[in-house]
Design an enzyme around this catalytic site. Structure first.
Site, PDB file in Angstrom:
ATOM      1  CG  LEU A 214      51.710  43.436  28.148  1.00  0.00           C
ATOM      2  CD1 LEU A 214      52.382  42.266  27.099  1.00  0.00           C
ATOM      3  CD2 LEU A 214      52.378  43.242  29.427  1.00  0.00           C
TER       4      LEU A 214
ATOM      5  CG  ASP B 295      38.609  50.935  33.866  1.00  0.00           C
ATOM      6  OD1 ASP B 295      39.015  49.855  34.548  1.00  0.00           O
ATOM      7  OD2 ASP B 295      38.449  52.079  34.193  1.00  0.00           O
TER       8      ASP B 295
END
Length: 302
Positions: A223, A254
């Site tokens: 978020l 990632d």
């Protein structure tokens, strides 16, 4: 003999079937608008692709990872980057086409927007996938994103081998909803992808709908400045961010995925894994670039 050896040693391997890109990164005052021509003060070239970033993050976090990809003749340096990070690159194939690439704008606040050209990332087919996973075993992990072709085949093959699937549906496309998402063990997505998949921007509604649709899975929802959330049938965990000055957010998600998976597969608790992943992502956003910004485990202290 190989199978017996792996069972005896209880080795769990991560197979990352993921994109390899060449990233062209432009520093801009603001993102280009429709009809606008904008000058960039600086352009740099980096190795990229969500697949490459995630393999580097997994390896730097201490996981054993094998990368699967098809690259063009212009992508040899991408394989070298992976190898130098400790990733097994022996199954990457090279064909006479152009690699995928990304044009990335990074504004003054460190936020980015990305234009992708898939190139050889769309040349992954059944033959390649079945060869790539030929020696995979029960409980090994397949990591996939949405920058490659053959996702349906990858899901099918991994399920047949009783592997566990970690899926990052980025960049989001409506075809993702046609995939057998009930097979996913770990679903990694951001708030935008969560809304696209589950029809709400409300975090509680996203997590509840996830449990309804993927009852045996784990949702990891990132978020941005509001931290991250973990949800499965037993747990709801809200993980705050580690405050840092954001320079470039390109590989934050990632990095989070790689460090989370590496941590849980080492037997760490979900709470600990969320904290480690959040810390690693905070280090990554403080450095320019994608793969080059991903920290080593020694630099991630919680």
């Amino acid at each position: 003999m190989k199978i017996c050896s792996r069972l005896w040693e209880n080795v769990m391997r991560i197979y990352n079937l993921g994109s390899l890109n060449i990233d062209y990164v432009y520093d801009v005052d603001h993102f280009v608008s429709a009809g606008e021509t904008l000058s960039s003060d600086k352009m740099q070239i980096f190795p990229g692709g969500k697949g490459l970033n995630q393999s580097v993050a997994l390896a730097r976090a201490g996981a054993e990872v094998i990368h699967g990809a098809v690259i063009g003749e212009d992508g040899g340096f991408l394989t070298e980057i992976l190898s130098s990070a400790g990733v097994d690159t022996s199954r990457i194939e090279t064909i006479p086409r152009r690699c995928g690439h990304a044009v990335i704008q990074v504004d003054k606040s460190g936020q980015n927007c990305i234009l992708l050209y898939p190139g050889t990332n769309r040349c992954i087919d059944r033959r390649y996938i079945e060869n790539f996973l030929s020696d995979a075993e029960r409980d090994d992990i397949l990591v996939v994103q949405n920058e490659i072709s053959g996702l349906d085949i990858a899901f099918e093959t991994a399920h047949r081998k009783n592997m566990r699937i970690a899926f990052n549906p980025s960049p989001f496309h409506s075809d993702i909803k046609k995939l057998p998402l009930s097979l996913v063990r770990w679903l990694f997505c951001n708030e935008t992808e969560g809304e696209a998949l589950f029809g709400s921007r409300d975090i509680r509604e996203i997590t509840e709908r996830f449990i309804t649709q993927i009852p045996d899975g784990d949702l990891i929802l990132t978020l941005g400045k509001d931290g991250s959330v973990f949800k499965n049938r037993e747990k709801f965990i809200a993980q705050p961010i580690f405050e840092t000055k954001a320079v470039d957010t390109t590989a934050a998600g990632d990095t989070f995925l790689g460090y989370f998976l590496a941590s849980v597969t080492k037997g760490e608790s979900v709470e600990r894994s969320m904290a480690v992943a959040s810390k690693a992502a905070s280090v990554a956003v403080s450095v320019k670039g994608a793969a080059s910004s991903i920290p080593f485990l020694r630099d991630v202290t919680v």
